[in-house]
Design a protein around this motif. Sequence first.
Motif, mmCIF file in Angstrom:
data_model
loop_
_atom_site.group_PDB
_atom_site.id
_atom_site.type_symbol
_atom_site.label_atom_id
_atom_site.label_comp_id
_atom_site.label_asym_id
_atom_site.label_seq_id
_atom_site.Cartn_x
_atom_site.Cartn_y
_atom_site.Cartn_z
ATOM 1 N N PHE A 67 7.819 32.223 10.420
ATOM 2 C CA PHE A 67 7.217 32.579 9.139
ATOM 3 C C PHE A 67 8.015 33.655 8.418
ATOM 4 C CE2 PHE A 67 3.632 30.344 10.967
ATOM 5 C CZ PHE A 67 3.302 29.535 9.891
ATOM 6 N N GLU A 70 10.606 31.689 6.742
ATOM 7 C CA GLU A 70 9.970 30.984 5.624
ATOM 8 C C GLU A 70 10.023 31.826 4.357
ATOM 9 O OE1 GLU A 70 5.513 30.225 3.966
ATOM 10 O OE2 GLU A 70 5.803 30.950 6.001
ATOM 11 N N MET A 74 11.735 30.933 0.845
ATOM 12 C CA MET A 74 10.895 30.782 -0.344
ATOM 13 C C MET A 74 11.412 31.587 -1.545
ATOM 14 S SD MET A 74 8.308 28.733 0.059
ATOM 15 C CE MET A 74 6.897 29.219 -0.905
ATOM 16 N N PHE A 96 7.784 21.523 1.677
ATOM 17 C CA PHE A 96 8.144 22.663 2.523
ATOM 18 C C PHE A 96 6.899 23.363 3.049
ATOM 19 C CE2 PHE A 96 9.328 27.183 2.945
ATOM 20 C CZ PHE A 96 10.297 27.041 3.914
ATOM 21 N N LEU A 100 5.246 23.598 6.973
ATOM 22 C CA LEU A 100 4.861 24.844 7.638
ATOM 23 C C LEU A 100 3.387 24.838 8.042
ATOM 24 C CD1 LEU A 100 6.833 27.402 5.499
ATOM 25 C CD2 LEU A 100 7.215 26.818 7.873
#
Length: 117
Positions: A67, A70, A74, A96, A100
């Motif tokens: 994460f 991530e 992002m 995406f 997740l």
Amino acid sequence: MYTLLTLMLMTMTLSIIMMFTCSMISKTSKKDREKMSPFECGFDPKSSARLPFSIQFFLIAVLFLIFDIEIAIMLPIMLTMKWTMNSTWMMTVIMFIMTLILGLYHEWNNGVLEWAK
């Protein structure tokens, strides 16, 4: 071109010489069982030197890294919104985020997120 090649050759030669010198200097004497065993103030150790590792902690750390990455992915996606078509951009972002969320659901379903049992 030749300057770069010469510099690379000198660097490699110096590295090999340093590694060889360090390996010759650091030769230890006989490795016997007494010298290789753990040591506690001259007495035999009371417990094992290896501590058990919690696999649960490892899985939580891996999940945190996923994460964390991530967020790093992002941020550029938000910046590219200006230069791409809205439908393509939205489809990419939705896929995406769904990937997740499905990964998080899979982790949760397997019980990885439950710390105490």
